[in-house]
Scaffold this active site. Sequence first.
Site, PDB file in Angstrom:
ATOM      1  N   LYS A  69       4.893  14.463  -8.790  1.00 48.76           N
ATOM      2  CA  LYS A  69       5.269  13.127  -9.281  1.00 48.76           C
ATOM      3  C   LYS A  69       5.671  13.118 -10.767  1.00 48.76           C
ATOM      4  CE  LYS A  69       2.472  10.307  -6.129  1.00 48.76           C
ATOM      5  NZ  LYS A  69       1.565   9.164  -6.068  1.00 48.76           N
ATOM      6  N   ASP A 105       3.782   2.632  -6.028  1.00 46.35           N
ATOM      7  CA  ASP A 105       2.339   2.498  -5.776  1.00 46.35           C
ATOM      8  C   ASP A 105       1.803   1.121  -6.174  1.00 46.35           C
ATOM      9  OD1 ASP A 105       1.884   4.957  -4.614  1.00 46.35           O
ATOM     10  OD2 ASP A 105       1.393   5.952  -6.508  1.00 46.35           O
TER      11      ASP A 105
HETATM   12  P1  NAP Z   1      -7.044  11.587  -9.210  1.00 47.03           P
HETATM   13  O1  NAP Z   1      -5.880  11.399 -10.127  1.00 47.03           O
HETATM   14  O2  NAP Z   1      -7.508  12.972  -8.916  1.00 47.03           O
HETATM   15  O3  NAP Z   1      -8.285  10.736  -9.800  1.00 47.03           O
HETATM   16  C1  NAP Z   1      -9.560  10.823  -9.217  1.00 47.03           C
HETATM   17  C2  NAP Z   1     -10.500   9.804  -9.860  1.00 47.03           C
HETATM   18  O4  NAP Z   1     -11.755   9.875  -9.166  1.00 47.03           O
HETATM   19  C3  NAP Z   1     -10.805  10.070 -11.325  1.00 47.03           C
HETATM   20  O5  NAP Z   1     -10.986   8.845 -11.998  1.00 47.03           O
HETATM   21  C4  NAP Z   1     -12.143  10.833 -11.247  1.00 47.03           C
HETATM   22  O6  NAP Z   1     -12.956  10.734 -12.390  1.00 47.03           O
HETATM   23  C5  NAP Z   1     -12.809  10.098 -10.105  1.00 47.03           C
HETATM   24  N1  NAP Z   1     -13.873  10.892  -9.482  1.00 47.03           N
HETATM   25  C6  NAP Z   1     -13.725  11.979  -8.704  1.00 47.03           C
HETATM   26  N2  NAP Z   1     -14.963  12.432  -8.307  1.00 47.03           N
HETATM   27  C7  NAP Z   1     -15.873  11.586  -8.856  1.00 47.03           C
HETATM   28  C8  NAP Z   1     -17.294  11.523  -8.817  1.00 47.03           C
HETATM   29  N3  NAP Z   1     -18.025  12.408  -8.114  1.00 47.03           N
HETATM   30  N4  NAP Z   1     -17.918  10.514  -9.476  1.00 47.03           N
HETATM   31  C9  NAP Z   1     -17.198   9.596 -10.180  1.00 47.03           C
HETATM   32  N5  NAP Z   1     -15.834   9.625 -10.266  1.00 47.03           N
HETATM   33  C10 NAP Z   1     -15.182  10.605  -9.615  1.00 47.03           C
HETATM   34  O7  NAP Z   1      -6.758  10.921  -7.777  1.00 47.03           O
HETATM   35  P2  NAP Z   1      -5.755   9.710  -7.417  1.00 47.03           P
HETATM   36  O8  NAP Z   1      -4.436  10.257  -7.040  1.00 47.03           O
HETATM   37  O9  NAP Z   1      -5.841   8.686  -8.485  1.00 47.03           O
HETATM   38  O10 NAP Z   1      -6.422   9.182  -6.031  1.00 47.03           O
HETATM   39  C11 NAP Z   1      -7.713   8.619  -6.028  1.00 47.03           C
HETATM   40  C12 NAP Z   1      -8.083   8.106  -4.623  1.00 47.03           C
HETATM   41  O11 NAP Z   1      -7.172   7.100  -4.229  1.00 47.03           O
HETATM   42  C13 NAP Z   1      -8.003   9.172  -3.535  1.00 47.03           C
HETATM   43  O12 NAP Z   1      -9.087   8.970  -2.672  1.00 47.03           O
HETATM   44  C14 NAP Z   1      -6.691   8.883  -2.825  1.00 47.03           C
HETATM   45  O13 NAP Z   1      -6.719   9.261  -1.453  1.00 47.03           O
HETATM   46  C15 NAP Z   1      -6.618   7.373  -2.947  1.00 47.03           C
HETATM   47  N6  NAP Z   1      -5.231   6.850  -2.943  1.00 47.03           N
HETATM   48  C16 NAP Z   1      -4.915   5.890  -2.006  1.00 47.03           C
HETATM   49  C17 NAP Z   1      -3.642   5.364  -1.997  1.00 47.03           C
HETATM   50  C18 NAP Z   1      -3.271   4.325  -0.962  1.00 47.03           C
HETATM   51  O14 NAP Z   1      -2.071   4.122  -0.726  1.00 47.03           O
HETATM   52  N7  NAP Z   1      -4.212   3.631  -0.354  1.00 47.03           N
HETATM   53  C19 NAP Z   1      -2.688   5.772  -2.935  1.00 47.03           C
HETATM   54  C20 NAP Z   1      -3.048   6.730  -3.887  1.00 47.03           C
HETATM   55  C21 NAP Z   1      -4.348   7.262  -3.872  1.00 47.03           C
HETATM   56  P3  NAP Z   1     -12.871  11.857 -13.568  1.00 47.03           P
HETATM   57  O15 NAP Z   1     -11.685  11.490 -14.380  1.00 47.03           O
HETATM   58  O16 NAP Z   1     -14.156  11.731 -14.269  1.00 47.03           O
HETATM   59  O17 NAP Z   1     -12.705  13.206 -12.886  1.00 47.03           O
END
Ligand code: NAP
Length: 283
Positions: A69, A105
């Site tokens: 992306k 998004d």
């Molecule tokens: P990302 O960039 O990897 O961000 C992950 C986030 O989760 C960060 O804020 C991270 O905190 C936090 N995190 C991970 N493990 C944690 C823990 N054990 N305790 C507390 N915080 C934790 O991922 P992303 O792309 O933003 O996606 C995040 C979620 O959204 C995923 O589950 C994805 O499947 C979902 N999603 C859904 C859609 C939809 O269309 N519905 C679209 C996009 C994403 P740190 O910064 O501290 O590591």
Amino acid sequence: MVETSKSAFVTGWPVTHSRSPLIHGHWLKAHKLDGDYVKHGVPPEDLNALFNAVRQGHWLGGNVTLPHKEAAFTLVDELHGTAKRLGAVNTVWHQDGRLHGTNTDGAGFLANLDERSAGWDSDEKRGRGALVLGAGGAAQAIVVALQDRRFAPVFIANRTVEKAQKLAAEFGPPCRALSLQEATSAAINVAFIVNTTSVGMDGQSSPISVEGFAQDCLVNDIIYTPLETPLLAAARKRGLPVVDGLGMLLHQAVPGFERWFGVRPTVTEELRTLILRDLGVVA
Ligand code: NAP
């Protein structure tokens, strides 16, 4: 041979788990269109060549997912919508030999809430503000979308608080950075709380306790596997309104389909059921 000008793709590396072909395939069939949408994973070093093929009309365009992306943002010729502010592109198409890109998004996130919880963004609710849990890629799109809907303040709470601070500094007022612990006190007043962390995908854990949430607070989780995360289950048990994350996935696909195939598709219960079946949520 799929690389004709009737084809669109989803690219990433890898793209094995993408449900986009199912969504776009459903719409192509529903509208009886002569086209296709395929998985076309490429490693980072081949993204530019794929984009050149789009410029030359060998593809209609496509969706771009992890880890491409940010690279896509630097490679397109024209940026649309929120892509510039986000530094990330998830949808590309060609026009007059140039490659165009946008990020859908935030629009998908808003359309899901507009559809499932009309009035969630009333003036009174915007004025009480929103709480975003997480500061990753999805959080950025959501923070910008909430700002555009004039929610203020927009609290960003993250395990790694420095990342929340970086986002708040980047997007400016009304954003305020918090730790996950501090989020509990912010949650008392806000009218909307969304989980964008990956906490809850295991079906066991929740990023925050719902005990202190305001009685009318709308709770949204963008995780859609499981569909009812522990956060949503706890909120529902307390009698709070909830919205799951599947609609965001479906709605973010709408603008790309319209660009490539010329028809604006709708997110129907039939499509939702198709994806839920694929997720194994319904039989
Ligand atoms: P990302 O960039 O990897 O961000 C992950 C986030 O989760 C960060 O804020 C991270 O905190 C936090 N995190 C991970 N493990 C944690 C823990 N054990 N305790 C507390 N915080 C934790 O991922 P992303 O792309 O933003 O996606 C995040 C979620 O959204 C995923 O589950 C994805 O499947 C979902 N999603 C859904 C859609 C939809 O269309 N519905 C679209 C996009 C994403 P740190 O910064 O501290 O590591």
